[in-house]
Design a protein around this motif. Structure first.
Motif, short mmCIF file in Angstrom:
data_model
loop_
_atom_site.label_atom_id
_atom_site.label_comp_id
_atom_site.label_asym_id
_atom_site.label_seq_id
_atom_site.Cartn_x
_atom_site.Cartn_y
_atom_site.Cartn_z
N GLU A 186 0.75 -1.25 0.06
CA GLU A 186 0.04 0.18 -0.02
C GLU A 186 0.76 1.51 0.01
O GLU A 186 2.05 1.25 0.54
CB GLU A 186 -0.98 -0.04 1.31
CG GLU A 186 -1.85 -1.19 1.30
CD GLU A 186 -2.16 -1.69 2.67
OE1 GLU A 186 -3.34 -2.14 2.93
OE2 GLU A 186 -1.16 -1.64 3.58
N CYS A 222 -2.84 0.10 -3.88
CA CYS A 222 -2.56 -1.36 -3.27
C CYS A 222 -1.96 -2.20 -4.27
O CYS A 222 -3.29 -2.47 -5.16
CB CYS A 222 -3.65 -1.79 -2.35
SG CYS A 222 -3.49 -3.29 -1.83
N MET A 282 -11.91 -6.70 -4.49
CA MET A 282 -10.76 -5.75 -3.79
C MET A 282 -11.68 -4.51 -2.99
O MET A 282 -12.56 -4.15 -3.39
CB MET A 282 -9.75 -4.95 -4.80
CG MET A 282 -9.11 -6.19 -5.71
SD MET A 282 -8.38 -5.29 -7.10
CE MET A 282 -6.67 -5.36 -6.39
N TRP A 294 -11.15 -1.74 0.40
CA TRP A 294 -10.53 -0.92 1.38
C TRP A 294 -11.16 -0.76 2.55
O TRP A 294 -12.42 -0.62 2.68
CB TRP A 294 -10.01 0.65 0.91
CG TRP A 294 -8.99 0.61 -0.04
CD1 TRP A 294 -9.32 0.87 -1.48
CD2 TRP A 294 -7.83 0.69 -0.09
NE1 TRP A 294 -8.48 0.92 -2.14
CE2 TRP A 294 -7.39 0.89 -1.42
CE3 TRP A 294 -6.89 0.82 1.14
CZ2 TRP A 294 -5.76 1.08 -1.41
CZ3 TRP A 294 -5.43 1.00 0.84
CH2 TRP A 294 -5.00 1.21 -0.41
N ILE A 304 -13.59 4.47 -5.55
CA ILE A 304 -12.60 3.12 -5.52
C ILE A 304 -12.43 2.51 -6.99
O ILE A 304 -13.53 2.69 -7.89
CB ILE A 304 -13.08 2.00 -4.68
CG1 ILE A 304 -12.04 0.96 -4.69
CG2 ILE A 304 -14.41 1.42 -5.26
CD1 ILE A 304 -12.36 -0.43 -3.57
N ARG A 355 -10.11 0.09 -10.02
CA ARG A 355 -8.93 -1.04 -10.06
C ARG A 355 -8.34 -0.95 -11.51
O ARG A 355 -9.04 -0.59 -12.47
CB ARG A 355 -9.32 -2.40 -9.72
CG ARG A 355 -10.51 -2.91 -10.72
CD ARG A 355 -11.36 -3.96 -9.86
NE ARG A 355 -10.53 -5.14 -10.18
CZ ARG A 355 -10.95 -6.30 -9.57
NH1 ARG A 355 -11.69 -6.53 -8.74
NH2 ARG A 355 -10.12 -7.40 -9.90
N TYR A 395 -5.73 2.71 7.07
CA TYR A 395 -6.34 2.15 5.88
C TYR A 395 -5.68 1.09 5.39
O TYR A 395 -4.40 1.04 5.08
CB TYR A 395 -6.69 3.30 4.93
CG TYR A 395 -7.53 4.16 4.86
CD1 TYR A 395 -7.44 5.34 5.94
CD2 TYR A 395 -8.89 4.41 4.44
CE1 TYR A 395 -8.33 6.32 6.32
CE2 TYR A 395 -9.75 5.41 4.70
CZ TYR A 395 -9.52 6.09 5.55
OH TYR A 395 -10.13 7.07 5.91
N CYS A 397 -5.81 -2.41 2.67
CA CYS A 397 -6.44 -3.26 1.44
C CYS A 397 -6.86 -4.65 1.92
O CYS A 397 -6.05 -5.17 2.58
CB CYS A 397 -5.63 -2.86 0.08
SG CYS A 397 -4.33 -3.74 0.10
#
Length: 120
Positions: free
Chosen positions: A6, A22, A34, A36, A69, A71, A93, A95
């Motif tokens: 991260e 991450c 995925m 957080w 969020i 990816r 935080y 992941c």
């Protein structure tokens, strides 16, 4: 074995922005969901945001409209763009990544966490 790294935490003033990343590395067949999570001092860990393999997302009510969020499947990386940060967003935080292993079993991994501090 999957390793999660991260980055992006730090100190920011209220109203500011940060972007967490991450990156997953190691041996696995595929990455699935995925997400957080965060844990503030004296509080339980809570889901902040999640993103499925099909890119559907979900958010905690407290961050809707402020956090996004996303990816990048080519980079095996999940991001959390945090805007309009508030002091109550201060937390560690982490992941979380779900994978299908090379023997086609499900597995779940956690990052070590990155500290986000929002000053008033």
């Amino acid at each position: 074995q999957v390793r999660l790294v991260e980055s992006g935490g730090g100190l920011v003033q209220a109203g500011g922005s940060l972007r967490l990343s991450c990156a997953a590395s190691g041996r696995f067949f595929s990455i699935n969901a995925m997400g957080w999570y965060r844990q503030a001092p004296g509080k339980q860990r809570e889901l902040v945001a999640g993103i499925a393999s099909g890119d559907s997302t979900n958010y905690a009510d407290s961050v809707k409209g402020r956090f996004t969020i996303s990816r990048d499947n080519a980079k095996n990386t999940v991001y959390l763009q945090m805007n309009s940060l508030k002091p109550e967003d201060t937390a560690v935080y982490c992941c979380n990544v779900g994978v299908t292993t090379t023997d086609y079993s499900p597995a779940n991994y956690w990052g070590k966490g990155t500290l986000v501090t929002v000053s008033s």
